[in-house]
Enzyme design. Structure first.
Site, mmCIF file in Angstrom:
data_model
loop_
_atom_site.group_PDB
_atom_site.id
_atom_site.type_symbol
_atom_site.label_atom_id
_atom_site.label_comp_id
_atom_site.label_asym_id
_atom_site.label_seq_id
_atom_site.Cartn_x
_atom_site.Cartn_y
_atom_site.Cartn_z
ATOM 1 N N ASP A 89 -37.593 -1.009 22.147
ATOM 2 C CA ASP A 89 -36.199 -0.647 22.344
ATOM 3 C C ASP A 89 -36.270 0.801 22.778
ATOM 4 O O ASP A 89 -36.589 1.679 21.966
ATOM 5 C CB ASP A 89 -35.401 -0.775 21.036
ATOM 6 C CG ASP A 89 -33.929 -0.473 21.261
ATOM 7 O OD1 ASP A 89 -33.640 0.534 21.939
ATOM 8 O OD2 ASP A 89 -33.074 -1.225 20.786
ATOM 9 N N HIS A 90 -35.989 1.051 24.047
ATOM 10 C CA HIS A 90 -36.303 2.395 24.559
ATOM 11 C C HIS A 90 -35.470 3.495 23.888
ATOM 12 O O HIS A 90 -35.818 4.657 23.950
ATOM 13 C CB HIS A 90 -36.222 2.452 26.091
ATOM 14 C CG HIS A 90 -34.830 2.526 26.648
ATOM 15 N ND1 HIS A 90 -34.018 1.446 26.777
ATOM 16 C CD2 HIS A 90 -34.114 3.572 27.105
ATOM 17 C CE1 HIS A 90 -32.861 1.814 27.291
ATOM 18 N NE2 HIS A 90 -32.887 3.108 27.504
ATOM 19 N N HIS B 67 -29.814 -1.502 21.019
ATOM 20 C CA HIS B 67 -29.820 -0.034 21.001
ATOM 21 C C HIS B 67 -28.896 0.530 19.916
ATOM 22 O O HIS B 67 -29.276 1.389 19.129
ATOM 23 C CB HIS B 67 -29.369 0.532 22.354
ATOM 24 C CG HIS B 67 -30.166 0.018 23.513
ATOM 25 N ND1 HIS B 67 -31.512 -0.230 23.434
ATOM 26 C CD2 HIS B 67 -29.810 -0.295 24.793
ATOM 27 C CE1 HIS B 67 -31.947 -0.673 24.614
ATOM 28 N NE2 HIS B 67 -30.943 -0.723 25.447
HETATM 29 C C1 BG6 Z 1 -30.597 -0.965 29.099
HETATM 30 C C2 BG6 Z 1 -29.461 -1.860 29.516
HETATM 31 O O1 BG6 Z 1 -31.300 -1.522 28.020
HETATM 32 O O2 BG6 Z 1 -30.098 0.304 28.705
HETATM 33 C C3 BG6 Z 1 -28.654 -1.227 30.634
HETATM 34 O O3 BG6 Z 1 -29.964 -3.119 29.948
HETATM 35 C C4 BG6 Z 1 -28.218 0.164 30.243
HETATM 36 O O4 BG6 Z 1 -27.524 -2.018 30.950
HETATM 37 C C5 BG6 Z 1 -29.401 0.988 29.735
HETATM 38 O O5 BG6 Z 1 -27.639 0.781 31.369
HETATM 39 C C6 BG6 Z 1 -28.945 2.315 29.160
HETATM 40 O O6 BG6 Z 1 -30.067 3.105 28.899
HETATM 41 P P1 BG6 Z 1 -29.957 4.699 28.913
HETATM 42 O O7 BG6 Z 1 -31.325 5.159 28.514
HETATM 43 O O8 BG6 Z 1 -29.569 5.073 30.318
HETATM 44 O O9 BG6 Z 1 -28.896 5.047 27.933
#
Ligand code: BG6
Length: 512
Positions: free
Chosen positions: A200-201, A263
């Protein structure tokens, strides 16, 4: 390396966090994530001197691509997407060990070829290498890839050694409880849990990790971090972007699956968990699962704990943008939610009676992710008598992105001969204190997986617990279709139903 422009805070990191000789194999090598995030992450780890001397990158995909062409693709990706410019010497070191294997994800023979390819690399350097598989494909082929890694003997290599095989699995990890359980079963047939890194980034973001540091390294927070002092918690993950070219994916997903279940829930778990006994993967993940399990089932009825909406045409950055139904790849009668808001009740000693409000949406007023801890109001009588008072409740907010940092709202005396108060904001900004070139989330996560640290990854039971909470919501929304789906104007802070979710308890969304 001579050109290493490392931030002083990264100095010395490689000494403590060295990975053994490693082959990273990316499944889905010609995909978007590989170009935008994975290759630039590997490159920046190389620039920082954090890759082992024997490092190899292998792309795997259905499309036949000659090695040279794959190296050119990787180089172009770095030029376009890396946070740092392409430095020829750094790239040359990685490029020399970069190659490509073509094959179908359900083709056992292709995986045998991959196994031979890895054996050849080991033969060339005359050492054992650990293999880190990065599954960055559409979810429909997660299971065949895992099965084939088992069938061709790659999954179990060096199992009892530190350099055993590891596997990173990209999101989405299932689309409901049943599919997540099935995926976990497929994984467990082939891998042991300690080999598996579900990504989960958000956990790789600096400010998300800082949440743990702030909570558990500052003695002033922990005594206040409970229902005696906190009135509510608000978590906002808002985006300006729409669905862009990802309409096909998003129609199958929607905001709840795309952002909230994963997230946003990671932010809930880190905010609400008990202090772990140690800073290690199992201790932290045990606490996260414990608090997720204490969340009460959601009331999915109208007026309950959940709200959803879809954006209609509006303005973003002064320019008109279409509504969701007019985006490409979207069904004209689509009921997919682009905004979701949730009220969580955590049924434990620390949080009983403290609502956790979550919201996320595309095409909102501004890109901002924050966690706001709202403290109880002070009894205001002392200053009320002197007139003109304006006492605010204290709010501690963690700004996840952009303008990463932390701020605290305090009441202060306005200078002058009367005692009048005004809320002021005390802020800390990462960029001001540490400089702005912080590593990307994927750099941290790829490095952690290489060195075998699962702290910032999701354990199987954690994914299942979160899906258990949200599957009834998904089912209720699928049954209701467009009934009860609200709308909001693109570029706004979301729909009326999102506001009502809070106003029923006398609360309002904080303006981030
Ligand atoms: C991804 C989603 O996991 O996270 C995207 O699939 C979203 O829809 C993105 O835009 C948001 O990531 P960050 O790091 O830009 O907040």
């Amino acid at each position: 390396m001579a050109e290493n422009p490392r931030h002083p805070f990264l100095q010395g990191l490689s000494k403590h966090r060295g990975a053994p000789p490693t082959v990273v194999v990316i499944f889905g090598a010609s995909g978007d994530l590989t170009a935008r995030k994975l290759i630039p992450a590997v490159y920046n780890l190389g620039v920082d001197g954090l890759l082992p001397a024997d490092f190899f990158l292998v792309g795997f995909g259905r499309k036949p691509i000659p090695d040279d062409e794959f190296r050119t693709m990787a180089r172009d990706a770095i030029q376009e997407f890396s946070r740092r410019e392409l430095h020829p010497e750094s790239w040359a070191r990685i490029s020399a060990g970069t190659s490509y294997v073509a094959g179908g994800y359900d083709d056992k023979a292709a995986f045998d070829r991959l196994a031979q390819h890895i054996a050849k690399i080991e033969g060339k350097i005359n050492r054992e290498v650990q293999t880190l598989f990065y599954i960055s494909t559409p979810p429909s082929v997660f299971a065949p890839i895992i099965e084939n890694l088992g069938a061709c003997g790659l999954a179990g290599r060096y199992l009892r050694h530190a350099h055993h095989t590891k596997v990173i699995i990209e999101k989405p990890f299932g689309r409901d409880l049943d599919s997540a359980l099935a995926l976990n079963t497929a994984i467990r047939r082939v891998f042991e849990e300690h080999q598996v890194y579900r990504i989960d980034h958000y956990l790789g973001k600096e400010t998300v990790q800082d949440l743990l540091v702030q909570r558990f390294s500052n003695a002033i927070f922990e005594p206040l971090w409970n229902r005696n002092f906190i009135s509510s918690v608000q978590i906002t993950v808002a985006e300006e972007v729409g669905v862009g070219t990802r309409g096909g994916y998003y129609e199958q997903s929607g905001c709840l699956r795309d952002m909230i279940q994963n997230h946003t829930m990671q932010l809930v778990a880190l905010t609400a968990m008990e202090p772990p006994g140690s800073y290690d993967a199992e201790a932290i993940r045990d606490e996260k699962v414990k608090v997720l399990k204490a969340i009460q089932p959601l009331n999915v009825m109208p007026g309950g704990d959940v709200a959803r909406a879809q954006y209609i045409a509006g303005m973003i950055g002064g320019k008109p943008v279409p509504g969701y139904l007019a985006e490409s790849g979207i069904a004209p009668t689509s009921a997919t939610e682009t905004y979701a808001a949730i009220r969580l009740s955590i049924n434990n000693w620390r949080w009983e009676g403290v609502p956790f409000y979550l919201r996320s949406g595309k095409r909102m007023a501004r890109r901002v992710s924050e966690i706001a801890i709202n403290f109880k109001r002070p009894p205001g009588t002392l200053f009320a008598e002197s007139g003109g008072f304006n006492l605010a409740a204290n709010t501690l907010s963690f700004q996840i992105q952009p303008d990463e940092g932390l701020s605290l709202i305090l009441n202060t005396k306005i200078p002058g001969l009367e005692t009048r108060t005004q809320p002021v904001k005390m802020s800390f900004r990462y960029a001001t204190t540490f400089g702005s070139n912080t590593p990307e989330a994927y750099e941290r996560l790829v490095l952690d997986a290489m060195i075998g640290d699962g702290t910032l990854f999701i354990r199987g039971d954690e994914a299942e617990t979160s899906w258990k909470l949200y599957t009834p919501v998904l089912e209720a929304w699928a049954t209701a279709g467009r009934d009860g789906l609200d709308q909001y104007v693109a570029g706004s802070w979301g729909p009326a139903v999102g506001d009502t979710l809070l106003s029923r308890q006398g609360n309002v969304w904080r303006q981030p």
